[in-house]
Scaffold this motif. Structure first.
Motif, mmCIF file in Angstrom:
data_model
loop_
_atom_site.group_PDB
_atom_site.id
_atom_site.type_symbol
_atom_site.label_atom_id
_atom_site.label_comp_id
_atom_site.label_asym_id
_atom_site.label_seq_id
_atom_site.Cartn_x
_atom_site.Cartn_y
_atom_site.Cartn_z
ATOM 1 N N ALA A 56 0.839 -1.202 0.000
ATOM 2 C CA ALA A 56 0.000 0.000 0.000
ATOM 3 C C ALA A 56 0.877 1.257 0.000
ATOM 4 O O ALA A 56 1.898 1.312 0.699
ATOM 5 N N VAL A 57 0.467 2.260 -0.774
ATOM 6 C CA VAL A 57 1.245 3.500 -0.898
ATOM 7 C C VAL A 57 1.441 4.158 0.459
ATOM 8 O O VAL A 57 2.516 4.692 0.759
ATOM 9 N N ASN A 58 0.421 4.118 1.312
ATOM 10 C CA ASN A 58 0.524 4.746 2.629
ATOM 11 C C ASN A 58 1.668 4.146 3.441
ATOM 12 O O ASN A 58 2.409 4.861 4.131
ATOM 13 N N ILE A 59 1.852 2.824 3.334
ATOM 14 C CA ILE A 59 2.933 2.155 4.069
ATOM 15 C C ILE A 59 4.293 2.571 3.496
ATOM 16 O O ILE A 59 5.242 2.833 4.239
ATOM 17 N N ILE A 60 4.383 2.644 2.180
ATOM 18 C CA ILE A 60 5.652 3.039 1.550
ATOM 19 C C ILE A 60 5.995 4.485 1.905
ATOM 20 O O ILE A 60 7.160 4.806 2.169
ATOM 21 N N PHE A 61 4.982 5.339 1.942
ATOM 22 C CA PHE A 61 5.232 6.736 2.317
ATOM 23 C C PHE A 61 5.713 6.835 3.759
ATOM 24 O O PHE A 61 6.654 7.571 4.067
ATOM 25 N N ARG A 62 5.080 6.082 4.662
ATOM 26 C CA ARG A 62 5.526 6.087 6.060
ATOM 27 C C ARG A 62 6.942 5.546 6.173
ATOM 28 O O ARG A 62 7.745 6.018 6.994
ATOM 29 N N ALA A 63 7.263 4.560 5.339
ATOM 30 C CA ALA A 63 8.621 4.007 5.335
ATOM 31 C C ALA A 63 9.628 5.059 4.866
ATOM 32 O O ALA A 63 10.749 5.139 5.387
ATOM 33 N N TYR A 64 9.220 5.886 3.893
ATOM 34 C CA TYR A 64 10.115 6.949 3.423
ATOM 35 C C TYR A 64 10.344 7.984 4.528
ATOM 36 O O TYR A 64 11.486 8.420 4.754
ATOM 37 N N CYS A 65 9.273 8.401 5.223
ATOM 38 C CA CYS A 65 9.429 9.352 6.332
ATOM 39 C C CYS A 65 10.323 8.754 7.422
ATOM 40 O O CYS A 65 11.132 9.458 8.036
#
Length: 445
Positions: A56-65
């Motif tokens: 999920a994009v939300n998980i990847i974004f949180r991983a980037y942060c």
């Protein structure tokens, strides 16, 4: 025994023991965000290119942060040419909204709260929230989430530029009705109309409905009806809160080269108070501040430090407000040289600025906003009175800064306030670094 794999030397970044990103992907997302491309769009392109389904994009974004929070980023926020204490600054508001920010839910702070915030403690708590996301399945169960509140909501100012780790944010003083009326009076109907022209048709239709105005017809019809309705005080307040930003918005202080020195995420409507908080937290007050409400900034800041008013002489005007000077200024025949902007004074004055040597501080209108004021005395605050400032105001760097910030609003405004703050500071840091590299190349040539 649980084991957390965290070997960066292998070129991998472990987010939550289930989602592991390559460092190359993390850096790709960093550069993509600098080009105003959201993480969701980048992942969508990669999925299409690879023919694979990603998490999920939300998980990847949180991983980037999570990745950015663990980086040793300095966040120095300074210009290679102006140094840590620019003599001339441009101040403006980047209008944005925190999608999950409910101003009505903010609690009034204790009576003894003085508006002082420990900047390091606050931003450490924001970093801790980003890092802890790898250990909790959702924000609802994460005990380290930073929620907006008047007592724990600090701006960002570079370590060398600020006086100390204790900085000001006095937004809680905007709460009383008398103060709110003062903020409203500083924004004229003409300025609100200018903002209406920038809105899309959907926003205008929503405004018309909320103000009890017919919402059908062309965009020009909608603007015309709202302009007529602005004469009504309630309509004026509704439009002001919707267009000018009832919550959110970034107060930005930048040097003429477009390098950001201070960022403040406003919980309430922007006013001169927000910029006064930033400037009064600086180690050295700038000699010239360019702002669209220069008179309001000078008056408010001087009232805050009545025993030693920062904006002087002549309340921050380059010339005394005599009838003769005013007449010349109105006819654009008055010039007030400030030679210390080009060459430092031989004998620095007491409490003089380290770059110019003078203790004089002026609040002036930039060329874009000097026509907004209706006070004839503000003719003495025009930036074109000072010949040495013309090179500064011709620079397009500050315009490019706010244009770049607007390009990120489509994805930043959908984030929680703390995530919005973290990513905005991060994006501006890398933008500052890129601009500084370009400035150094020009200087070396």
């Amino acid at each position: 025994m649980d084991y957390r794999y965290q070997e960066w030397r292998d070129g991998l970044h472990n987010f939550n023991d289930r989602v592991i990103l390559t460092l190359e992907l993390c850096l790709y997302m960093r550069h993509g965000l600098q080009s105003h491309v959201s993480v969701s769009r980048m992942i969508s392109c990669l999925e299409s290119f690879r023919g694979q389904k990603f998490p999920a994009v939300n998980i990847i974004f949180r991983a980037y942060c999570h990745f950015e929070a663990l980086n040793n980023t300095e966040y120095s926020y300074s210009c290679v040419i102006c140094g840590f204490f620019p003599a001339v600054v441009t101040m403006d508001l980047h209008r944005s909204r925190g999608a999950k920010l409910e101003v009505s839910e903010l609690k009034t702070p204790p009576e003894d709260f003085d508006g002082q915030h420990n900047i390091e403690d606050f931003w450490d708590s924001v970093h801790l929230e980003m890092i802890s996301q790898g250990f909790f399945p959702s924000s609802s169960t994460n005990p380290f989430v930073v929620h907006p509140c008047y007592e724990h909501w600090a701006p960002w100012i570079g370590k060398e530029t600020r006086k100390s780790d204790s900085v000001l944010n006095t937004e809680f003083k905007k709460i009383p009705t008398s103060e709110t009326e003062g903020e409203l009076s500083s924004v004229t109907a003409d300025r609100l109309c200018d903002e209406l022209l920038k809105q899309n048709e959907a926003t205008l239709q929503h405004l018309c409905k909320s103000c009890g105005v017919e919402a059908s017809g062309s965009r020009a019809d909608l603007i015309f009806r709202l302009r007529e309705k602005l004469k009504n005080q309630q309509t004026y307040v509704n439009v002001y809160q919707s267009i000018w930003g009832a919550s959110g918005g970034w107060s930005v202080v930048a040097c003429p080269h477009g390098i950001v020195y201070s960022l403040k995420f406003n919980l309430l409507t922007e006013s001169p108070r927000d910029f006064a908080d930033l400037l009064l937290s600086w180690k050295h007050f700038p000699n010239v501040c360019l702002y669209d409400s220069a008179h309001g900034l000078a008056t408010h800041t001087n009232s805050r430090v009545a025993d030693n008013p920062p904006f002087h002489p002549h309340e921050g005007k380059p010339a005394a407000p005599t009838k003769e000077n005013l007449a010349k200024a109105v006819c654009r025949k008055l010039k007030v040289p400030l030679p210390w902007l080009r060459e430092k004074l031989e004998n620095s004055e007491e409490n003089g600025h380290p770059i110019t040597g003078t203790s004089h501080h002026y609040a002036l209108h930039d060329k874009l906003h000097q026509s907004n004021t209706k006070d004839p005395h503000d003719a003495l605050r025009r930036v074109d009175l000072v010949p040495e400032l013309q090179d500064y105001v011709k620079s397009k760097a500050v315009k490019h800064l706010f244009a770049d910030m607007r390009k990120n609003s489509y994805f930043l405004n959908s984030m929680a306030p703390s995530t919005h703050m973290f990513l905005m500071r991060n994006l501006i840091e890398y933008r500052n670094a890129f601009c500084n590299t370009q400035l150094m190349e020009i200087q070396l040539k």
